[in-house]
Write a protein that holds these residues in place. Structure first.
Motif, PDB file in Angstrom:
ATOM      1  N   ALA A   1     -32.183  26.956   2.905  1.00 43.23           N
ATOM      2  CA  ALA A   1     -30.997  26.281   3.440  1.00 43.23           C
ATOM      3  C   ALA A   1     -30.609  26.703   4.859  1.00 43.23           C
ATOM      4  O   ALA A   1     -29.596  26.237   5.378  1.00 43.23           O
ATOM      5  CB  ALA A   1     -29.797  26.430   2.504  1.00 43.23           C
TER       6      ALA A   1
ATOM      7  N   LYS B   1     -30.803  26.306   8.642  1.00 40.81           N
ATOM      8  CA  LYS B   1     -31.170  25.148   9.468  1.00 40.81           C
ATOM      9  C   LYS B   1     -31.159  25.450  10.956  1.00 40.81           C
ATOM     10  O   LYS B   1     -31.580  24.605  11.758  1.00 40.81           O
ATOM     11  CB  LYS B   1     -30.214  23.972   9.185  1.00 40.81           C
TER      12      LYS B   1
ATOM     13  N   LYS C   1     -27.007  25.152   5.673  1.00 43.39           N
ATOM     14  CA  LYS C   1     -26.503  23.826   5.267  1.00 43.39           C
ATOM     15  C   LYS C   1     -25.734  23.956   3.947  1.00 43.39           C
ATOM     16  O   LYS C   1     -25.884  24.960   3.236  1.00 43.39           O
ATOM     17  CB  LYS C   1     -27.669  22.846   5.120  1.00 43.39           C
TER      18      LYS C   1
ATOM     19  N   PRO D   1     -27.122  21.824  -1.993  1.00 41.29           N
ATOM     20  CA  PRO D   1     -27.497  20.442  -2.334  1.00 41.29           C
ATOM     21  C   PRO D   1     -27.064  19.967  -3.729  1.00 41.29           C
ATOM     22  O   PRO D   1     -27.104  18.766  -3.975  1.00 41.29           O
ATOM     23  CB  PRO D   1     -29.028  20.447  -2.262  1.00 41.29           C
ATOM     24  N   SER D   2     -26.707  20.870  -4.642  1.00 39.43           N
ATOM     25  CA  SER D   2     -26.302  20.408  -5.989  1.00 39.43           C
ATOM     26  C   SER D   2     -24.825  20.029  -5.939  1.00 39.43           C
ATOM     27  O   SER D   2     -23.966  20.909  -5.857  1.00 39.43           O
ATOM     28  CB  SER D   2     -26.498  21.518  -7.026  1.00 39.43           C
TER      29      SER D   2
ATOM     30  N   SER E   1     -23.856  25.274 -10.144  1.00 46.71           N
ATOM     31  CA  SER E   1     -24.091  25.598  -8.745  1.00 46.71           C
ATOM     32  C   SER E   1     -22.882  26.195  -8.043  1.00 46.71           C
ATOM     33  O   SER E   1     -21.748  26.083  -8.536  1.00 46.71           O
ATOM     34  CB  SER E   1     -24.494  24.302  -8.044  1.00 46.71           C
ATOM     35  N   ASP E   2     -23.128  26.782  -6.894  1.00 41.15           N
ATOM     36  CA  ASP E   2     -22.048  27.311  -6.058  1.00 41.15           C
ATOM     37  C   ASP E   2     -21.408  26.172  -5.248  1.00 41.15           C
ATOM     38  O   ASP E   2     -22.023  25.128  -5.065  1.00 41.15           O
ATOM     39  CB  ASP E   2     -22.608  28.315  -5.042  1.00 41.15           C
TER      40      ASP E   2
HETATM   41  C1  LIG Z   1     -28.082  32.875  -1.473  1.00 35.88           C
HETATM   42  C2  LIG Z   1     -28.286  31.409  -1.707  1.00 35.88           C
HETATM   43  C3  LIG Z   1     -27.700  30.796  -2.808  1.00 35.88           C
HETATM   44  C4  LIG Z   1     -27.896  29.437  -3.045  1.00 35.88           C
HETATM   45  N1  LIG Z   1     -27.285  28.866  -4.120  1.00 35.88           N
HETATM   46  C5  LIG Z   1     -27.522  27.550  -4.395  1.00 35.88           C
HETATM   47  C6  LIG Z   1     -26.926  26.912  -5.526  1.00 35.88           C
HETATM   48  O1  LIG Z   1     -26.169  27.530  -6.285  1.00 35.88           O
HETATM   49  N2  LIG Z   1     -27.214  25.605  -5.749  1.00 35.88           N
HETATM   50  C7  LIG Z   1     -28.033  24.886  -4.925  1.00 35.88           C
HETATM   51  O2  LIG Z   1     -28.258  23.698  -5.160  1.00 35.88           O
HETATM   52  N3  LIG Z   1     -28.573  25.446  -3.819  1.00 35.88           N
HETATM   53  C8  LIG Z   1     -28.347  26.752  -3.548  1.00 35.88           C
HETATM   54  N4  LIG Z   1     -28.890  27.314  -2.423  1.00 35.88           N
HETATM   55  C9  LIG Z   1     -29.581  26.456  -1.448  1.00 35.88           C
HETATM   56  C10 LIG Z   1     -30.926  25.987  -1.848  1.00 35.88           C
HETATM   57  O3  LIG Z   1     -31.737  27.054  -2.255  1.00 35.88           O
HETATM   58  C11 LIG Z   1     -31.538  25.237  -0.653  1.00 35.88           C
HETATM   59  O4  LIG Z   1     -30.662  24.273  -0.226  1.00 35.88           O
HETATM   60  C12 LIG Z   1     -32.837  24.606  -1.017  1.00 35.88           C
HETATM   61  O5  LIG Z   1     -33.798  25.628  -1.256  1.00 35.88           O
HETATM   62  C13 LIG Z   1     -33.398  23.669   0.027  1.00 35.88           C
HETATM   63  O6  LIG Z   1     -33.208  24.167   1.296  1.00 35.88           O
HETATM   64  P1  LIG Z   1     -34.286  23.962   2.450  1.00 35.88           P
HETATM   65  O7  LIG Z   1     -34.582  22.498   2.528  1.00 35.88           O
HETATM   66  O8  LIG Z   1     -33.646  24.501   3.656  1.00 35.88           O
HETATM   67  O9  LIG Z   1     -35.478  24.756   2.024  1.00 35.88           O
HETATM   68  C14 LIG Z   1     -28.693  28.669  -2.160  1.00 35.88           C
HETATM   69  C15 LIG Z   1     -29.288  29.300  -1.049  1.00 35.88           C
HETATM   70  C16 LIG Z   1     -29.075  30.643  -0.815  1.00 35.88           C
HETATM   71  C17 LIG Z   1     -29.704  31.300   0.389  1.00 35.88           C
END
Ligand SMILES: Cc1cc2nc3c(=O)[nH]c(=O)nc-3n(C[C@H](O)[C@H](O)[C@H](O)COP(=O)(O)O)c2cc1C
Length: 368
Positions: free
Chosen positions: A230, A232, A291, A294-295, A318-319
């Motif tokens: 996440a 970016k 970013k 996404p959930s 999700s958070d």
């Molecule tokens: C510490 C941390 C916690 C995360 N918690 C969640 C979460 O609870 N739910 C979720 O959908 N994404 C969560 N994410 C984000 C996703 O992992 C991330 O958006 C996804 O891997 C795609 O991102 P990308 O396209 O930049 O790889 C979290 C990311 C980090 C770094």
């Protein structure tokens, strides 16, 4: 989940409670969801340690998942925009996003935080400290006092100030606004991103390399921060602002110095502690933008993988925001990249050898 850390010299005493403290910080932060409440992470060391001291062999660090096993989890029928679900299904030929998301989930950052905590313990005896704090949540920026960064304003109280923050921030005035933004997003079944800064103090000059592009510490630190899901955007020092100013307001004057560890000092640190792919000896200043999660409970347009019909993406517990947690992960990955660069320069089989090599370079710098 486990991390295997290779190359740690023998003879380094490891404080496992400090590793658990970092794991706990990764689980904190206002806006975190259900999973965090289920899991209290603890590290188990499976190899590489005897009597609390490293052996020089690979360190295996295990952080157990306590909530569920993949066989019992429901199918993810409609991939979530912004996650790896769809691209992962298309890569492997799956129709169930579950096959992708358990590994693509940021849960894997827990063992990386444990590994990073080891790196921090390798760097700490040399006075090197890695410290991250949150600067923005959901577009609400921290507001530093006039002419000062929040880092400077917090000074030696930075650990205390950050520990009192629900967001791992350094601006107590802003907590309420950030809490309000997260509560509003939760109410709207939405999510928020943000920005954090990583500061590293006590670094020697000359870590990294300009001999080949991928060896530049700038590249290695950028890759480390972009390895966090996440993330970016990454900035070093002035970052994008450096592209907008004339050179005279970007580069840091070199000035004579007396009585310090070298005969030079810098008039400013707009470079953020990196020049030519090397540390300058000034604080490292890195920022990263995350970013939003996404959930989304409000749903996002997606497609059912079986029927091909339009429907809302499958919701996963999700958070609302994970920016504070990501800042802790950032400390870990930055510490790992720096420990690697540190051992490239000062490495030896034992901690004593590393210390001797460090002492030699300190002398060289004084006499330069
Ligand atoms: C510490 C941390 C916690 C995360 N918690 C969640 C979460 O609870 N739910 C979720 O959908 N994404 C969560 N994410 C984000 C996703 O992992 C991330 O958006 C996804 O891997 C795609 O991102 P990308 O396209 O930049 O790889 C979290 C990311 C980090 C770094």
């Amino acid at each position: 989940m486990a991390a295997v850390v290779q190359g740690v010299p023998a003879g380094l005493p490891l404080d496992l409670e400090a590793i658990d403290a970092d794991l706990a910080r990764r689980q904190e932060g206002y806006g975190r969801g259900g999973r965090m409440k289920i899991e209290t992470d603890r590290v188990e060391v499976l190899s590489g340690l005897k009597g609390g001291v490293t052996l020089g062999s690979p360190l295996t660090l295990l952080v157990r998942n306590k909530d569920s096993v993949i066989e019992k989890l429901p199918q993810v029928a409609a991939p979530r925009p912004g996650h790896a679900d769809l691209a992962g299904c298309m890569k492997y030929g799956h129709r169930d996003g579950r096959a992708v998301l358990e590994r693509a989930s940021a849960r894997e950052t827990a063992p990386r935080v444990a590994a990073g905590a080891v790196a921090r313990q390798l760097l700490a005896p040399f006075g090197i400290e890695v410290f991250a704090y949150v600067l923005e949540v959901g577009g609400v920026p921290a507001s530093p006092p006039d002419g000062q960064s929040l880092w400077d304003a917090a000074g030696d109280r930075r650990h205390e100030v950050r520990a009192a923050s629900a967001f791992h921030g350094l601006d107590p005035e802003l907590e309420e606004a950030w809490i309000g933004a997260v509560d509003a997003a939760r109410e709207q079944k939405d999510s928020l991103g943000g920005v954090f800064e990583v500061r590293v103090s006590g670094l020697p000059p000359g870590l990294g390399s300009y001999q080949a592009g991928p060896d530049r510490l700038t590249a290695r630190l950028g890759a480390a921060l972009f390895s966090i899901p996440a993330i970016k955007g990454v900035e070093v020092g002035l970052g994008f602002e450096a592209g907008r100013r004339p050179g005279s307001r970007v580069h840091d004057p070199i000035l004579p110095a007396e009585g310090g560890s070298t005969r030079f000092r810098r008039g400013s640190n707009r470079a953020g502690g990196l020049e030519g792919g090397l540390t300058t000896g000034e604080d490292l200043v890195l920022r990263a933008a995350m970013k939003p999660i996404p959930s989304l409970r409000q749903g996002m347009p997606s497609v059912d993988m079986e029927s091909g019909e339009a429907r809302d993406a499958t919701y996963q517990r999700s958070d609302v925001t994970s920016v504070p947690a990501a800042s802790v992960v950032a400390e870990a990955v930055v510490a790992l990249a720096l420990a690697e660069a540190f051992l490239d320069k000062y490495g030896g089989d034992s901690f004593e050898q590393v210390r001797a090599s460090w002492d030699y370079h300190r002398g060289q710098l004084r006499d330069l």
